[in-house]
Design a protein around this motif. Structure first.
Motif, PDB file in Angstrom:
ATOM      1  N   SER A 156      -1.205  21.301   2.586  1.00 37.83           N
ATOM      2  CA  SER A 156      -2.431  20.531   2.806  1.00 37.83           C
ATOM      3  C   SER A 156      -2.710  19.575   1.654  1.00 37.83           C
ATOM      4  N   ALA A 157      -2.088  19.814   0.488  1.00 39.49           N
ATOM      5  CA  ALA A 157      -2.279  18.905  -0.656  1.00 39.49           C
ATOM      6  C   ALA A 157      -1.846  17.489  -0.298  1.00 39.49           C
ATOM      7  N   PHE A 158      -0.736  17.354   0.439  1.00 38.06           N
ATOM      8  CA  PHE A 158      -0.260  16.026   0.840  1.00 38.06           C
ATOM      9  C   PHE A 158      -1.219  15.379   1.825  1.00 38.06           C
ATOM     10  N   ILE A 159      -1.640  16.141   2.831  1.00 32.18           N
ATOM     11  CA  ILE A 159      -2.504  15.600   3.886  1.00 32.18           C
ATOM     12  C   ILE A 159      -3.846  15.160   3.312  1.00 32.18           C
ATOM     13  N   LEU A 160      -4.445  16.017   2.491  1.00 35.05           N
ATOM     14  CA  LEU A 160      -5.755  15.689   1.930  1.00 35.05           C
ATOM     15  C   LEU A 160      -5.669  14.538   0.933  1.00 35.05           C
ATOM     16  N   THR A 161      -4.551  14.441   0.218  1.00 33.01           N
ATOM     17  CA  THR A 161      -4.376  13.316  -0.716  1.00 33.01           C
ATOM     18  C   THR A 161      -4.322  11.999   0.035  1.00 33.01           C
ATOM     19  N   ILE A 162      -3.561  11.953   1.135  1.00 38.99           N
ATOM     20  CA  ILE A 162      -3.446  10.723   1.924  1.00 38.99           C
ATOM     21  C   ILE A 162      -4.803  10.328   2.507  1.00 38.99           C
ATOM     22  N   ILE A 163      -5.533  11.315   3.047  1.00 38.30           N
ATOM     23  CA  ILE A 163      -6.865  11.026   3.607  1.00 38.30           C
ATOM     24  C   ILE A 163      -7.796  10.507   2.521  1.00 38.30           C
ATOM     25  N   ALA A 164      -7.775  11.154   1.354  1.00 37.35           N
ATOM     26  CA  ALA A 164      -8.670  10.761   0.258  1.00 37.35           C
ATOM     27  C   ALA A 164      -8.391   9.333  -0.201  1.00 37.35           C
ATOM     28  N   PHE A 206       0.836  -1.209   0.000  1.00 39.91           N
ATOM     29  CA  PHE A 206       0.000   0.000   0.000  1.00 39.91           C
ATOM     30  C   PHE A 206       0.867   1.254   0.000  1.00 39.91           C
ATOM     31  N   LYS A 207       2.003   1.171   0.687  1.00 38.69           N
ATOM     32  CA  LYS A 207       2.933   2.315   0.725  1.00 38.69           C
ATOM     33  C   LYS A 207       3.453   2.623  -0.676  1.00 38.69           C
ATOM     34  N   ARG A 208       3.781   1.560  -1.430  1.00 37.75           N
ATOM     35  CA  ARG A 208       4.267   1.740  -2.802  1.00 37.75           C
ATOM     36  C   ARG A 208       3.146   2.243  -3.708  1.00 37.75           C
ATOM     37  N   PHE A 209       1.917   1.763  -3.462  1.00 41.09           N
ATOM     38  CA  PHE A 209       0.750   2.206  -4.225  1.00 41.09           C
ATOM     39  C   PHE A 209       0.507   3.703  -4.034  1.00 41.09           C
ATOM     40  N   LEU A 210       0.872   4.199  -2.857  1.00 41.41           N
ATOM     41  CA  LEU A 210       0.638   5.605  -2.520  1.00 41.41           C
ATOM     42  C   LEU A 210       1.639   6.552  -3.198  1.00 41.41           C
ATOM     43  N   ARG A 211       2.769   6.019  -3.686  1.00 43.55           N
ATOM     44  CA  ARG A 211       3.845   6.872  -4.204  1.00 43.55           C
ATOM     45  C   ARG A 211       3.404   7.818  -5.337  1.00 43.55           C
ATOM     46  N   PRO A 212       2.712   7.356  -6.375  1.00 42.62           N
ATOM     47  CA  PRO A 212       2.309   8.297  -7.446  1.00 42.62           C
ATOM     48  C   PRO A 212       1.333   9.368  -6.967  1.00 42.62           C
ATOM     49  N   PHE A 213       0.530   9.030  -5.958  1.00 42.53           N
ATOM     50  CA  PHE A 213      -0.367  10.039  -5.385  1.00 42.53           C
ATOM     51  C   PHE A 213       0.445  11.162  -4.735  1.00 42.53           C
ATOM     52  N   LEU A 214       1.483  10.775  -4.000  1.00 40.78           N
ATOM     53  CA  LEU A 214       2.328  11.777  -3.335  1.00 40.78           C
ATOM     54  C   LEU A 214       3.132  12.583  -4.352  1.00 40.78           C
ATOM     55  N   GLY A 224       2.018  13.333  -7.346  1.00 41.11           N
ATOM     56  CA  GLY A 224       1.027  14.280  -7.855  1.00 41.11           C
ATOM     57  C   GLY A 224       0.798  15.419  -6.871  1.00 41.11           C
ATOM     58  N   ALA A 225       0.739  15.075  -5.564  1.00 40.01           N
ATOM     59  CA  ALA A 225       0.561  16.105  -4.539  1.00 40.01           C
ATOM     60  C   ALA A 225       1.749  17.069  -4.522  1.00 40.01           C
ATOM     61  N   THR A 226       2.956  16.554  -4.782  1.00 41.64           N
ATOM     62  CA  THR A 226       4.151  17.407  -4.833  1.00 41.64           C
ATOM     63  C   THR A 226       4.054  18.401  -5.981  1.00 41.64           C
ATOM     64  N   ILE A 227       3.616  17.927  -7.145  1.00 38.06           N
ATOM     65  CA  ILE A 227       3.449  18.821  -8.313  1.00 38.06           C
ATOM     66  C   ILE A 227       2.428  19.911  -7.997  1.00 38.06           C
ATOM     67  N   ILE A 228       1.287  19.522  -7.399  1.00 39.39           N
ATOM     68  CA  ILE A 228       0.246  20.491  -7.042  1.00 39.39           C
ATOM     69  C   ILE A 228       0.764  21.474  -5.996  1.00 39.39           C
ATOM     70  N   CYS A 229       1.534  20.956  -5.022  1.00 39.01           N
ATOM     71  CA  CYS A 229       2.063  21.793  -3.945  1.00 39.01           C
ATOM     72  C   CYS A 229       3.001  22.870  -4.494  1.00 39.01           C
ATOM     73  N   VAL A 230       3.939  22.472  -5.365  1.00 34.02           N
ATOM     74  CA  VAL A 230       4.889  23.430  -5.952  1.00 34.02           C
ATOM     75  C   VAL A 230       4.143  24.460  -6.789  1.00 34.02           C
ATOM     76  N   PHE A 231       3.186  23.984  -7.569  1.00 40.75           N
ATOM     77  CA  PHE A 231       2.392  24.884  -8.407  1.00 40.75           C
ATOM     78  C   PHE A 231       1.611  25.878  -7.551  1.00 40.75           C
ATOM     79  N   ALA A 232       0.995  25.388  -6.451  1.00 40.43           N
ATOM     80  CA  ALA A 232       0.213  26.253  -5.560  1.00 40.43           C
ATOM     81  C   ALA A 232       1.107  27.268  -4.854  1.00 40.43           C
ATOM     82  N   LEU A 233       2.327  26.851  -4.476  1.00 42.80           N
ATOM     83  CA  LEU A 233       3.275  27.774  -3.839  1.00 42.80           C
ATOM     84  C   LEU A 233       3.635  28.918  -4.779  1.00 42.80           C
ATOM     85  N   LEU A 234       3.994  28.583  -6.014  1.00 43.31           N
ATOM     86  CA  LEU A 234       4.380  29.612  -6.987  1.00 43.31           C
ATOM     87  C   LEU A 234       3.203  30.529  -7.301  1.00 43.31           C
ATOM     88  N   MET A 235       2.016  29.938  -7.422  1.00 46.41           N
ATOM     89  CA  MET A 235       0.812  30.742  -7.662  1.00 46.41           C
ATOM     90  C   MET A 235       0.583  31.711  -6.497  1.00 46.41           C
TER      91      MET A 235
END
Length: 359
Positions: free
Chosen positions: A283-291, A96-104, A106-117
């Protein structure tokens, strides 16, 4: 990157983008239906309306992106679960940890994008959006708003106080100016009324009284009206309450340091804006993990149950964020702690749900 990672990451980003593209036009339609009459009454120029809705898109996409992100992850992860794709992935030996990797990822890409925005693009959009609302959509009583009990440091050892100040007329009442040298008062000016003159860039003081404090005696000057050139602009007396939202990250740091020196009583409101620029993308990371933890299990009620749970959690997060932000703005509560409490609380929830999901 393996095929499964590309597949999940593509679905992650695509669903999030589609969610934004679906909901933002709905928001625009609702806003137009509510505001069109006032725009016509105030004769808002068409080109400014177009620019306003461009800023509207950026402003609300940034404001509501945690909800869009959370619901989009819930949506496509629930589809994976309902199609038994998650069962097949985990049955193949992937943890499950390995399954979660692409989600994280994606969350990293969203996080960087949101920071720059949040650092650069959103402040400019916020300025256009809020300026338009104040110019064409707010009531006239809002524009003539008065502020009370203004204390400012305007220079080295120079302080002013105004009991009431009108933003529109640039007029204040019960004005006091004090100058200190080595913590000793050397000059004091009082006036019943102070008004800024746009042409001369000076201030008119009515019932002007100046007292020069000497070692042996004081020098007193009293006149009905006097023009004085003070070292401050009218805008510095009462910065618009949303001014922090319209500044880039560098401008905001400088502004906060400057307002701290002046003793601005609204400094907590500006600090909340600053800290949210960092906490919201995280919060992108936290909400992704919860989702993922909530929706990776195939439920009897199907996708509808997962979406219902997701909506409750997402709006609870927004509720916590708004409540603690408001508390910090209007009290002595730590702005840093107030901004990070939702992430801390939901981070603990994410850890708990992730442990159960692994089982």
């Amino acid at each position: 990157m393996k095929l499964i990672d590309k597949y999940i990451l593509k679905r992650y980003l695509a669903t999030f983008s589609v969610m934004l593209l679906l909901f933002i036009p709905i928001g625009i339609v609702i806003d137009v239906s509510e505001k069109v009459n006032r725009m016509i009454e105030r004769k808002a120029p068409f080109n400014e309306i177009i620019i306003y809705y461009g800023d509207f898109v950026i402003y609300f996409a940034n404001l509501l992106f945690p909800i869009f992100l959370f619901l989009s992850v819930i949506w496509f992860t629930s589809k994976l679960a309902n199609n038994t794709e998650i069962i097949a992935i985990l049955s193949s030996g992937i943890s499950f940890k390995r399954f979660l990797r692409p989600f994280l990822l994606g969350a990293t890409i969203i996080c960087v994008f949101a920071l720059l925005m949040g650092f650069f693009l959103v402040p400019k959009a916020s300025k256009g959006f809020l300026d338009f609302r104040n110019a064409y959509l707010r009531s006239s009583s809002y524009k003539t708003m008065e502020t009370t009990d203004i204390f400012r440091q305007i220079g080295d050892g120079e302080y002013i106080y105004i009991s009431n100040y009108n933003l529109m007329s640039k007029t204040g009442f019960n004005f006091t100016y004090e100058k200190f040298k080595e913590n000793v008062l050397i000059e004091k000016v009082t006036s019943n009324r102070i008004k800024y003159n746009e042409e001369t860039k000076k201030y008119s003081l009515y019932n002007y009284i100046k007292r020069g404090v000497g070692k042996n005696n004081d020098v007193l000057e009293m006149v009905d009206k006097k023009m004085v050139d003070f070292n401050f602009e009218p805008e510095e007396l009462t910065p618009v309450f949303y001014i922090a939202e319209t500044m880039t990250i560098g401008e905001l740091f400088k502004f906060i340091n400057k307002e701290k020196k002046k003793g601005n009583t609204r400094i907590n409101a500006y600090l909340v804006v600053l800290y949210k620029k960092f906490s919201l993308p995280i919060s992108a990371f936290i909400l992704t993990i919860i989702a993922v933890a909530v929706s990776s299990m195939k439920r009897r009620g199907g996708m509808g149950v997962n979406l219902a749970i997701g909506i409750v959690i997402a709006f609870t997060f927004i509720f916590f964020d708004k409540v603690f932000g408001t508390i910090a703005e209007n009290s002595d509560f730590s702005p840093l702690l107030a901004v990070w409490i939702p992430n801390i609380f939901f981070g603990i929830l994410a850890f708990y749900l992730l442990r159960n999901a692994k089982r």
